[in-house]
Each structure stands twice: as C-alpha cells, then as structure tokens.
Design an enzyme around this catalytic site. Structure first.
Site, mmCIF file in Angstrom:
data_model
loop_
_atom_site.group_PDB
_atom_site.id
_atom_site.type_symbol
_atom_site.label_atom_id
_atom_site.label_comp_id
_atom_site.label_asym_id
_atom_site.label_seq_id
_atom_site.Cartn_x
_atom_site.Cartn_y
_atom_site.Cartn_z
ATOM 1 N N GLU A 178 -23.629 22.015 0.687
ATOM 2 C CA GLU A 178 -24.412 20.563 0.171
ATOM 3 C C GLU A 178 -23.858 19.688 -1.320
ATOM 4 O OE1 GLU A 178 -27.908 20.038 1.608
ATOM 5 O OE2 GLU A 178 -27.338 20.612 3.910
ATOM 6 N N PHE A 282 -20.737 13.897 0.545
ATOM 7 C CA PHE A 282 -20.256 15.373 0.576
ATOM 8 C C PHE A 282 -21.261 16.764 1.063
ATOM 9 C CE2 PHE A 282 -20.471 20.131 -1.750
ATOM 10 C CZ PHE A 282 -18.619 19.659 -2.058
ATOM 11 N N ASP A 369 3.681 -6.960 -7.234
ATOM 12 C CA ASP A 369 3.301 -6.647 -5.536
ATOM 13 C C ASP A 369 4.286 -8.084 -4.581
ATOM 14 O OD1 ASP A 369 1.799 -6.974 -3.043
ATOM 15 O OD2 ASP A 369 0.202 -7.148 -3.845
ATOM 16 N N LYS A 478 3.906 2.060 -10.446
ATOM 17 C CA LYS A 478 3.044 1.183 -10.245
ATOM 18 C C LYS A 478 2.124 2.128 -8.890
ATOM 19 C CE LYS A 478 0.149 -2.765 -11.979
ATOM 20 N NZ LYS A 478 0.536 -3.997 -12.119
ATOM 21 N N ASN A 482 -6.757 -0.982 -4.727
ATOM 22 C CA ASN A 482 -7.132 -2.016 -4.553
ATOM 23 C C ASN A 482 -8.164 -1.989 -4.548
ATOM 24 O OD1 ASN A 482 -6.035 -3.563 -7.392
ATOM 25 N ND2 ASN A 482 -4.276 -3.613 -5.410
ATOM 26 N N CYS A 528 -3.230 2.978 -11.554
ATOM 27 C CA CYS A 528 -3.439 1.656 -11.609
ATOM 28 C C CYS A 528 -4.521 1.836 -10.689
ATOM 29 C CB CYS A 528 -2.432 0.884 -11.437
ATOM 30 S SG CYS A 528 -3.238 -1.270 -11.095
ATOM 31 N N GLY A 530 -6.372 -1.513 -9.488
ATOM 32 C CA GLY A 530 -6.903 -3.022 -10.166
ATOM 33 C C GLY A 530 -7.177 -3.389 -11.665
ATOM 34 N N ASP A 536 -8.936 8.394 -15.692
ATOM 35 C CA ASP A 536 -8.956 9.487 -15.715
ATOM 36 C C ASP A 536 -8.334 10.394 -15.471
ATOM 37 O OD1 ASP A 536 -8.351 10.412 -12.953
ATOM 38 O OD2 ASP A 536 -8.896 9.463 -12.236
ATOM 39 N N GLU A 616 8.085 -17.767 -30.826
ATOM 40 C CA GLU A 616 6.912 -16.596 -29.756
ATOM 41 C C GLU A 616 8.196 -15.825 -29.487
ATOM 42 O OE1 GLU A 616 3.321 -18.336 -27.769
ATOM 43 O OE2 GLU A 616 4.990 -18.507 -26.876
HETATM 44 C C1 DGJ Z 1 -4.181 -5.244 -9.636
HETATM 45 C C2 DGJ Z 1 -3.588 -5.026 -10.469
HETATM 46 O O1 DGJ Z 1 -4.175 -3.999 -11.768
HETATM 47 C C3 DGJ Z 1 -2.564 -5.756 -11.002
HETATM 48 O O2 DGJ Z 1 -1.995 -5.507 -12.022
HETATM 49 C C4 DGJ Z 1 -1.775 -6.320 -10.036
HETATM 50 O O3 DGJ Z 1 -0.969 -5.584 -9.827
HETATM 51 C C5 DGJ Z 1 -1.848 -6.629 -8.967
HETATM 52 N N1 DGJ Z 1 -3.370 -5.177 -8.349
HETATM 53 C C6 DGJ Z 1 -1.345 -6.767 -6.826
HETATM 54 O O4 DGJ Z 1 -1.943 -6.876 -6.631
#
Ligand code: DGJ
Length: 731
Positions: A178, A282, A369, A478, A482, A528, A530, A536, A616
């Site tokens: 547990e 868990f 994306d 990447k 999300n 990644c 979001g 981590d 720039e």
């Molecule tokens: C969340 C990521 O952190 C962004 O950089 C981008 O890739 C979007 N998702 C795309 O949906």
C-alpha cells in the site's frame, strides 16, 4: 573505502569525500540510522541515542520488559506500519489475512563493486571516471516471508549517496503493497528548514523555505507526472544556511510520476525525511515470488551551503544520469516555430523562418505541434501520428531535406502519451484511453491520456514514431505531455490492479522512451510537459534537456531558472529568446537581455525571424557566438547563484570552469529608480591564488581580491538591461 563494515557486519558506514552516513543493526535487529553529515572515521555513533522510557511509546516483543526500547522514537532506516512507530511509515504491507503490520529485522548484507540499476527505471550509472559501490542490506519481516532489500549506492568522489529498496514476496500468499517509498531517514538532532520548489503551469519551481517543526512540511504530486506544482526534490538545511555556509541535505527523487516528499519533527526533535511514490492512488499486488523495486532517491550533503550542494547535483546528473551522444556534444542552437506561428503554418512559412535562421547561424529548425493528423488547433488529432502532407505541401521527408540543404538540422514535436477524442485512433480504440467505465472522463486541454501500461498502445506509438523518423531526416524530438492524469483506470489492467495504473503508466513511458532511443540513438530528445511539468532527474536519463517552462518572459525566467538550478544542471534547461511584448506576460525586455537569460540554458529562439529588426538580427549573430564561446562554462562549469529573486534590484549568477581559468557573470537589472545608485555583486568560485582580468574594465586582480571585494559594474543599467562580464586567467 566507500563502504565500511565493522562490528561483525552490523555497523555500516558509507563514506564520500566530504560526508559519512552510518547505520547500525542493533541487538534486537532494528536497522538504526545513526548519522549523516560531515565525514567521520566510522566509529560507532549509537551512543548518540539516549534510550528513555517515554510514555505512550510502546515496546516491540523483542524488547521484553525493557520499556526504554521503542520504535516510536528510535531513528530508523525502514520504518513500517502497525508495530508501534506512530510516525510516517516508509513501507506498508497488507497481508492476505487483511492485517497491515510489518516489522523489519536485519538479516544480511552484501557489498558489490559498481552501482546498482533498477529494472525499468532510471538510476545513476557508472562511468570510466567514477564507478559507484553498492551496499545491499536485506531485512526480513518478523512474521511473514516478506523481505526488503535496502540499496545504497555510494559515489565517493561526487559526494552522492543513492537509496532505493526492493520489496520481495518470498511467501506463499499474495500481498498488497500500500506504500513503498524510496527512502526514509531520521536525523536525530537539530532544527531544519525545508526548501522546496512549488509553482504552477508557466510559473514552475519557485523556491519556498519553511521551518520543519512538529507540523512538518509535506509536498507531492498526484497528477501522474512529477508536476509543475511541486518538484520531486527538497533540501533540508539549518535555519542559518545560505549559499556559502551551513549544513544542507539534498534529496532528489529520480521519478516522473506521483510522488511524496516530506520532513517532520517527532516528539523528541528527530526529523524524519522521506521521498518516494505517493501512496494515494497506489497499491501494488505481489504474487508469491514477485518483487517491487522503488525509484531511486539521490542524496547529498554539504557542510558549506547551498551552492556546493547544487554543484554536487549538477555534476552527478550531468555525468551519471544523462546519457547518449548529446551528453557532452554541443547542443545545436535551435529555432522552434511554436510562438512564431502556433498552429498557423505552411511549408512556405516554415522555410522562410528556416532560411532567415540559417543566415544568422541558427543550427536547427524545430517543427512544433500541428504537423500531423487533423490538428489545426488543440482540440483534435492527438494519436494520429501521420504527416499532414496537405498542410506541409508534401512529405515531411522533403521538408526535412530542404532544411538540411540550408545547412540546418531538423527537429519534430510529438505528444505520444495523449489521445484526442476527435481522432481516428480514438474512434478505433476508445479503450486505449484512461477512463473509468460508466463515468464521463475529465478532459485536460480537451484531450485524454493513453494507457501507457498497455503494451499494445506502446507498440502502436513506437511503430508510428519509427515510421515518421524513418521517412525524414530528424535530428531532434521534443516529447511533450500536456495534461494531468485523473480517471486512472486501465481497461487493460482491469479492476484488480487499479492501484498500479499510475506507476505502470510511468514505467510504460520509460519503456517507450528507451525503445525509441535504442532505435534512434543519435536523436536529441528534449523533454517537455507544458513546459516544465516533468522536469525531474529521471527524465534526464532519456532527454538531456527539458523545456523549462512555457513562460518565455525573461524576467519570470529569472526565478524559474533560479529554482530549477538547485538540483538540475544548466545544460538540462531548455531556454529560448522569444518575441516582445512577451506572449505570456505582455512584458517587453531588451533583446540582449532575453539572450543573456536564455544563455543560462540549452539555448534557442522561438519567434518569427521575419518580424525581427536588422539590429536584432545582428544581436542574434552575437548571441550565438557568445553561446558557443561560453558553452563549456555554461554546460560543464560550476554554477553560482549570486542573488535571490525578489531580494534587491538585480539578479546575478556566475559560471566558473573546472580549472578555474575562465568565468562569466551575468547581471539583470530587475528594478530601477530615479537618480540611480550603482549596484555591486559578489564574485565567487575563482582560485584565490590566480590572477584574473575582468574584460568589462580591464582590471587585473587575484581571485582572492575579486572574491573579497566583489565587482561594481561600470555603468548604470536601466530596468531589464543585462550585462555579461567575463573573467580570464592572466598568466
Ligand atoms: C506545450 C509546450 O510546452 C509548448 O512549447 C508547445 O510545444 C505546445 N505544448 C504545443 O502544443
């Protein structure tokens, strides 16, 4: 000798260069924790424990009539439940008769050369420069055939000790785990603050510091990922500790799912610190003969403040957790189209960004994306990993070839773990999504989560990713994620194993990443979720860099990257220059400052270069040159935090190379006032005996003088202006 065994195999002292960790199997068989701190000579410290008859502190049967022996106050390595320790337990076992009690007694030990690995999960590994040593202590449960192996890894030179455990059901009936944390440790004396990193999406890892006291400090995630909200890491330090002085203990969990981490003082002032898989949601059924390994916790101790502690983590994670060719190879300067176009792109737009980028020295275009399935906004298409040739004006192979012909690499975004209800995949396999039968699921970003515990799901994803990567020249991926996970029910695992879903999900993600990388070992993976929702130590095993935050505002990034730096090396921090006014905050910050802040990371751009002024563009060239010039400092050097967010009018940080020949110090003015007064910053990490020239003003001084007197910038900075100051060793 990293592992010292004495007293007939009952006293165990783990030594690193600057620390020692001691345990003792006492005459009743309890594995006591005696000490973790400055290096000792390994003598038995059990007389630090004064045994007293404490009211309402019961006594285990082994103690007979001795009322002074109580698990309720003794410092232990593996506290369990139901046998008289009323503090937080580390392992909780439900036996087949329904009882929930376990008392673990010393059985045996083994010392082995090399570090240990954990099946299916990341762990620190040996390198040619440093191999670990492993101590395995086996404990047996007093009244059943359950065994626990406590694993200790010692990286002596790096000042790192790791912990993990394995629960083995050696009996004839099933048991249910547990709770199975990775570590528990009782620090006998002292008051401590707990430093942890809390936040939210687009504002991750803000440092929080609280006194532990009797109420304790508990953090964790039940979101299925390590989360934006709390990072799976904590520091325990003396209340006076700062960057340069004081006792500090680091605890960093190499795990990417639900976790708990806590510290709490008990009735005698002993501080129990714990970390591991969160026990909510868990439970894990172990049939006879089965075992359960926990993730690894990475511990370090510094007697001289937080900077040294962080540097221990930076080195070990860089060298012994990150893998693959990109561990040391210079990472390409990239441009990502997300903030430039979002979903609104076509081939021409991408090529126009790429050709501008190539001219300025940017080395890779990352297509984010929207390139697959029916995906022109974030409501559909996830799971349909088929190239949208209409939108891309042809095959992905052709696009990637055109990019390569410009002399650039090409990277691609995936979000493998997700499924949109509006997708062909969902229409074909609704049971592949995590949903509870009879309950309409919670949607996050209007998407559901795939059941990564299901091997069929993983083979579909591997097949799709393999197909895409085999038909285009893809140098980088990447890997995004999300949403937080709820409705944690797997129709593949069924009702009996609902408590295993979240952990098996994480194991499934690791498995897919491992399979993917073994097929495409040269691909640079950037993690990644979001932004930094899964930042981590475990993720670094697969992706040596992680997109640090969806917040690209350079000023907010100062505190996000500051918090991130306590455990994670700068090489792991994905950081980009984006457009202003910033899309997340509306703030405008000079282009130069955006570059200087992103340079404390794995550097890139995320804007439409067709909208950027000529001035720039010149700065882009200069920034790339500077990134290359300072690369070995930022990616391999020692990092020093010189200020704290919210305290004072500027932020500053510094890198010093291993040989202390070269240093770089960055200042960003965060506040400004009329009739301004000059600022002054510390300089750290130089060799006191060497001479250094400061390239800002040409002054040559010894390291001792620079570090003693500090540095005054030679001009007043306006709000959000930055300054990069270089120090070079003078012969
Ligand atoms: C969340 C990521 O952190 C962004 O950089 C981008 O890739 C979007 N998702 C795309 O949906």
């Amino acid at each position: 000798m990293a592992v010292q065994i004495s007293e007939n195999g009952r006293l165990f002292t783990l030594h690193t260069r600057n620390s020692s960790y001691q345990m003792y199997a006492d005459p009743f068989g309890t594995l006591l924790h005696l000490y973790y701190g400055k290096r000792t000579d390994g003598e038995n410290l059990s007389d630090l424990i004064l045994r007293t008859d404490m009211g309402f502190a019961g006594n285990p049967p082994q103690a007979g009539s001795d009322r002074t022996y109580s698990l309720d106050y003794l410092p232990q390595e593996l506290p369990s439940s139901g046998v008289g320790d009323y503090r937080d337990d580390c392992v909780r076992i439900r036996h087949s008769d329904g009882s929930c009690a376990a008392q673990f007694l010393f059985d045996s030990f083994q010392v082995t050369e090399g570090s240990y690995s954990i099946p299916g999960m990341p762990a620190l590994y040996d390198t040619a420069k440093e191999a670990g040593q492993t101590l395995t202590i086996t404990l047996r449960e007093a009244c059943s055939d359950v065994r626990v192996q406590l694993l200790y890894g010692v990286f002596e030179q790096s000042d790192i000790i790791t912990r993990a455990l394995k629960v083995v059901n050696a009996g004839k009936t099933p048991i249910v785990l547990e709770k199975a944390l990775s570590m528990s440790m009782d620090i006998l004396f002292g008051d401590y603050d707990m430093i942890f990193f809390a936040g939210r999406h687009a504002m991750e890892r803000t440092l929080c510091r609280l006194p532990v006291k009797r109420a304790g400090v508990h953090i964790g995630s039940v979101r299925g990922t390590s989360s934006h909200h709390y990072n799976p890491s904590l520091v325990l330090c003396s209340p006076q500790a700062d960057e340069d002085a004081g006792d500090c203990y680091g605890f960093c969990l190499a795990y990417s799912g639900d976790f708990t981490a806590s510290a709490q003082q008990d009735q005698r002032g002993t501080t129990r610190v714990q970390a591991g898989i969160h026990p909510d949601r868990f439970s894990f059924r172990l049939e006879p003969g089965e075992s359960f390994p926990t993730p690894q916790a990475i511990l370090s101790y510094s007697s001289c403040g937080l900077s040294a502690l962080s540097q221990n983590y930076h080195r070990i994670l860089r060298e012994h957790m990150c893998r693959g060719p990109w561990k040391h190879e210079r990472r390409p300067v990239l441009i990502n189209n997300w903030e430039a176009t979002y979903f609104d792109f076509d081939k021409d737009k991408l090529l126009s960004i790429a050709s501008q980028a190539a001219k300025l020295g940017i080395e890779m275009l990352v297509l984010d994306d929207g390139w697959f399935g029916k995906r022109n906004d974030d409501n559909s298409g996830l799971g349909d990993w088929f190239v949208n040739t209409e939108k891309l004006g042809g095959a992905l192979g052709a696009l990637s070839e055109e990019i390569h012909c410009m002399g650039m690499k090409f990277g691609l975004w995936f979000e493998p773990e997700m499924i949109s209800e509006d997708s062909d995949l969902y229409r074909a396999h609704p049971d592949w999504a995590l949903t509870i039968p009879g309950r309409e699921p919670n949607r996050g970003r209007n998407q559901l989560v795939l059941d990564m515990a299901n091997p069929e799901v993983r083979s579909y994803l591997l097949e799709r990713m393999t197909d895409i990567l085999s038909h285009a020249q893809i140098d980088y991926v990447k890997w995004d994620m999300n949403r937080s996970i709820c409705d944690a029910y797997s129709s593949y695992l069924g009702p009996e194993r609902t408590g295993e879903v979240c952990h098996r999900y994480v194991l499934g993600v690791y498995d897919l990443m491992e399979c993917f990388l073994s097929r495409f070992p040269g691909v640079l993976l950037e993690g990644c979720s979001g932004g930094g929702g899964r930042f981590d130590a475990a993720m670094l095993y697969y992706s040596p860099q992680i997109w640090c935050s969806d917040n690209t505002d350079a000023v907010n990034r100062l505190s996000i990257q500051y918090g991130t730096s306590f455990f994670y090396p700068v090489s792991a921090v994905g950081a980009h220059v984006s457009a202003c006014p910033n899309h997340q905050t509306g703030r405008s910050v000079p282009f130069r400052t955006r570059g200087d802040v992103a340079m404390a990371g794995s550097f890139g751009y995320e804007l439409d270069l067709n909208q950027v002024s000529e001035e720039e563009k010149e700065q882009v060239k200069e920034q790339i040159e500077a990134f290359r010039h300072f690369y070995s400092l930022t990616h391999e050097g020692d990092y020093y935090r010189l200020t704290e967010p919210g305290k004072g009018d500027f932020m500053a940080w510094e890198f010093v190379d291993e040989n202390r020949e070269h240093a770089m110090l960055t200042i960003v003015q965060t506040e400004s006032f009329g009739n301004p007064i000059p600022i002054h910053t510390d300089v750290k990490g130089l060799d006191p005996a060497k001479k250094y020239r400061c390239l800002m003003n040409g002054a040559v001084r010894s390291g001792a003088s620079w570090m003693g007197a500090g540095l005054t910038p030679n001009r007043i900075l306006k709000q959000y202006e930055s300054l990069v100051i270089e120090f070079a060793r003078e012969p």
